[in-house]
Design a protein around this motif. Structure first.
Motif, PDB file in Angstrom:
ATOM      1  N   VAL A 150      -4.860  13.524   2.476  1.00  0.00           N
ATOM      2  CA  VAL A 150      -4.949  12.161   1.954  1.00  0.00           C
ATOM      3  C   VAL A 150      -6.327  11.919   1.366  1.00  0.00           C
ATOM      4  N   ARG A 151      -6.361  11.401   0.145  1.00  0.00           N
ATOM      5  CA  ARG A 151      -7.633  11.114  -0.514  1.00  0.00           C
ATOM      6  C   ARG A 151      -7.801   9.644  -0.824  1.00  0.00           C
ATOM      7  N   GLY A 152      -6.949   8.816  -0.305  1.00  0.00           N
ATOM      8  CA  GLY A 152      -7.085   7.382  -0.542  1.00  0.00           C
ATOM      9  C   GLY A 152      -5.736   6.693  -0.515  1.00  0.00           C
ATOM     10  N   ARG A 153      -5.781   5.413  -0.821  1.00  0.00           N
ATOM     11  CA  ARG A 153      -4.584   4.579  -0.758  1.00  0.00           C
ATOM     12  C   ARG A 153      -4.453   3.826  -2.070  1.00  0.00           C
ATOM     13  N   THR A 154      -3.221   3.650  -2.536  1.00  0.00           N
ATOM     14  CA  THR A 154      -2.939   2.881  -3.742  1.00  0.00           C
ATOM     15  C   THR A 154      -2.286   1.577  -3.334  1.00  0.00           C
ATOM     16  N   THR A 155      -2.806   0.472  -3.841  1.00  0.00           N
ATOM     17  CA  THR A 155      -2.248  -0.843  -3.548  1.00  0.00           C
ATOM     18  C   THR A 155      -1.647  -1.420  -4.819  1.00  0.00           C
ATOM     19  N   ILE A 156      -0.384  -1.861  -4.744  1.00  0.00           N
ATOM     20  CA  ILE A 156       0.301  -2.463  -5.886  1.00  0.00           C
ATOM     21  C   ILE A 156       0.542  -3.929  -5.571  1.00  0.00           C
ATOM     22  N   ALA A 157      -0.058  -4.822  -6.362  1.00  0.00           N
ATOM     23  CA  ALA A 157       0.089  -6.260  -6.174  1.00  0.00           C
ATOM     24  C   ALA A 157       1.473  -6.721  -6.625  1.00  0.00           C
ATOM     25  N   ASP A 158       1.951  -7.816  -6.025  1.00  0.00           N
ATOM     26  CA  ASP A 158       3.239  -8.391  -6.392  1.00  0.00           C
ATOM     27  C   ASP A 158       3.302  -8.694  -7.886  1.00  0.00           C
ATOM     28  N   GLY A 159       2.187  -9.188  -8.436  1.00  0.00           N
ATOM     29  CA  GLY A 159       2.137  -9.536  -9.852  1.00  0.00           C
ATOM     30  C   GLY A 159       2.364  -8.346 -10.766  1.00  0.00           C
ATOM     31  N   ASP A 216       0.867  -1.178   0.000  1.00  0.00           N
ATOM     32  CA  ASP A 216       0.000   0.000   0.000  1.00  0.00           C
ATOM     33  C   ASP A 216       0.893   1.214   0.000  1.00  0.00           C
ATOM     34  N   ILE A 217       0.597   2.148  -0.867  1.00  0.00           N
ATOM     35  CA  ILE A 217       1.388   3.369  -0.955  1.00  0.00           C
ATOM     36  C   ILE A 217       0.523   4.535  -0.528  1.00  0.00           C
ATOM     37  N   GLU A 218       0.982   5.227   0.491  1.00  0.00           N
ATOM     38  CA  GLU A 218       0.255   6.398   0.973  1.00  0.00           C
ATOM     39  C   GLU A 218       0.574   7.583   0.083  1.00  0.00           C
ATOM     40  N   PRO A 219      -0.419   8.373  -0.276  1.00  0.00           N
ATOM     41  CA  PRO A 219      -0.145   9.574  -1.069  1.00  0.00           C
ATOM     42  C   PRO A 219       0.841  10.468  -0.335  1.00  0.00           C
ATOM     43  N   GLY A 220       1.786  10.997  -1.094  1.00  0.00           N
ATOM     44  CA  GLY A 220       2.756  11.909  -0.495  1.00  0.00           C
ATOM     45  C   GLY A 220       3.926  11.216   0.160  1.00  0.00           C
ATOM     46  N   SER A 221       3.967   9.883   0.168  1.00  0.00           N
ATOM     47  CA  SER A 221       5.099   9.188   0.779  1.00  0.00           C
ATOM     48  C   SER A 221       6.191   9.001  -0.256  1.00  0.00           C
ATOM     49  N   GLY A 222       7.360   8.642   0.192  1.00  0.00           N
ATOM     50  CA  GLY A 222       8.462   8.375  -0.719  1.00  0.00           C
ATOM     51  C   GLY A 222       9.115   9.659  -1.183  1.00  0.00           C
TER      52      GLY A 222
END
Length: 154
Positions: free
Chosen positions: A19-28, A3-9
């Motif tokens: 924050v307006r939501g969360r992005t999830t990146i699957a291993d695949g 899960d990647i939080e907006p504004g992180s990294g």
């Protein structure tokens, strides 16, 4: 999955909105991105071994195929990822230079598209592809006499 939080990294953030939501990146997803980058590297003949190699050769040409990532193994953490891949290389290509190019292409693609830091790429070169007489026979040259029970050399 990560899960990647907006504004992180390292990404620049715009001020004021929160924050307006969360992005999830699957291993695949990471495996697919890495697999495409590896296949696009000059000097790589194929990716994967055995059944996964055959499946990848067939489905890797189909746009949007999700199975292409199966020949690449990934471990995804919160902010980092590690990648393992088996490749067959073209004969005559300096393997150490090819491995460097693979790492560069994969790191560029994965880090740009996902924001994850690639901390490790393990490359297992399991074979060297050597063009053989069968490739020449398909071009229409006379292949008679080289097959059968006789000697391959004259």
């Amino acid at each position: 999955m990560v899960d990647i939080e907006p504004g992180s990294g390292n990404a620049a953030t715009s001020g004021g909105s929160g924050v307006r939501g969360r992005t999830t990146i699957a291993d695949g997803v990471v495996a697919t991105i890495a697999g495409i980058a590896i296949r696009e590297t000059d000097g790589v003949h194929s990716v994967g071994k055995g059944a996964s190699k055959a499946l990848g050769a067939v489905t890797g040409r189909v746009s949007g195929s999700s199975s292409r990532g199966r020949t690449v193994k990934v471990e995804v953490g919160e902010r980092e990822t590690a990648i393992d891949v088996d490749v067959e290389v073209e004969y005559g290509v300096p393997i150490h230079e090819l491995a460097d190019r693979i790492r560069t292409h994969v790191i560029d693609a994965v880090e740009t598209m996902t924001g994850l830091k690639v901390v490790e790429i393990n490359i297992n070169v399991f074979d060297v592809h050597i063009p053989d007489d069968d490739d020449e026979d398909e071009d229409g040259s006379d292949g008679g006499g080289s097959r059968g029970g006789g000697s391959r050399v004259r």
